[in-house]
Motif scaffolding. Sequence first.
Motif, PDB file in Angstrom:
ATOM      1  N   ASN A  40       0.253   5.191   0.385  1.00 11.04           N
ATOM      2  CA  ASN A  40       0.001   6.269   1.240  1.00 11.04           C
ATOM      3  C   ASN A  40       0.052   7.450   1.660  1.00 11.04           C
ATOM      4  OD1 ASN A  40      -2.950   7.539   2.016  1.00 11.04           O
ATOM      5  ND2 ASN A  40      -2.809   6.608   3.721  1.00 11.04           N
TER       6      ASN A  40
ATOM      7  N   THR B 166      -1.930   0.339  -5.015  1.00  7.25           N
ATOM      8  CA  THR B 166      -1.979  -0.418  -4.113  1.00  7.25           C
ATOM      9  C   THR B 166      -0.865  -1.490  -5.911  1.00  7.25           C
ATOM     10  OG1 THR B 166      -3.973  -1.139  -5.121  1.00  7.25           O
ATOM     11  CG2 THR B 166      -3.632  -0.734  -2.256  1.00  7.25           C
TER      12      THR B 166
ATOM     13  N   ASN C  90       0.980  -1.107   0.463  1.00  7.70           N
ATOM     14  CA  ASN C  90      -0.382   0.005  -0.490  1.00  7.70           C
ATOM     15  C   ASN C  90       1.047   1.432  -0.001  1.00  7.70           C
ATOM     16  OD1 ASN C  90      -2.762  -0.943   0.044  1.00  7.70           O
ATOM     17  ND2 ASN C  90      -1.440  -2.113   2.354  1.00  7.70           N
TER      18      ASN C  90
END
Length: 282
Positions: A75, A84, A73
């Motif tokens: 972020n 992702t 992931n």
Amino acid sequence: MTAIGFSFDFFSPVDPLNVWVFATFGDVSPPSVFPVPAVSVTVKTNGDGASGDWKGSGISFKGEPDLSSYVVNLNNPVIGLTGTFTLKSRGPGHYNCGPLGPGQDEQSLPNIGWVNVIPGADATVDVKVFGKPLKFSGHGYHDKNWGDVPFVSALKSRYWGHATVGDYDLVFFDMIDPSGTNKVGGYALKAGKVVASTCTTGVKIRPIGTPYPPTIFTAVPTALTLNMTLDDGSHLDAVLTQTSTQINIGIYVRWIGTIEATVGGVTQTGSALWEQFAVSPT
């Protein structure tokens, strides 16, 4: 493509908490290579799998307990790094000289450990890098090195790589240790089943048009030959040709490219990633 402060850089400070991102796009733009700093790292085991969180970077991963899949992931919207990518394993992993499991030697070189938990995977990528979309489905791979000495002190040269061609997922290396001893290894899955596994013989990798073994003074090759003997005695003969250089810091170069392989008179093409270490002057 250079990368100041990358793990094998002799001349710049290395931050062990950095997450390095390598993104190669399908257009004419150069690869994006950059570190993302973290303030701490937490890695937890879960069955045979693990999960990790590089706090402050926005980057984490989660592995299933049975090693069937991993998800990374991203972020970090501040730098435009989001999304992702998922790896779904196609077959069993391995150590240098045996299958995953207790009692195996985890060393690929003295003081250097290595495990290849996903030799081949169905990969799904849906990310943005500096806000630029990168989305595709293809082939994936996952391994891990570790050690209690600097990696480059444990060898004089090394070719290592992995490839997918037809029904085959391949992992291979050919290296010279500090004593001058040649060490080789190969692993192959065919449709998810192990059809080759060796750490002593049956593998030969050579650069095309440049000397072997490579030194810090030799030219960088653009292609390799790979010869591997499978467990049934048949031979896989292949040529790997680079299409892009992901990183080049002199002693370490990594490429992505194509593979053309012949087994039993049948020739197929696929994709590959491989690297060269050349840390010795002789």
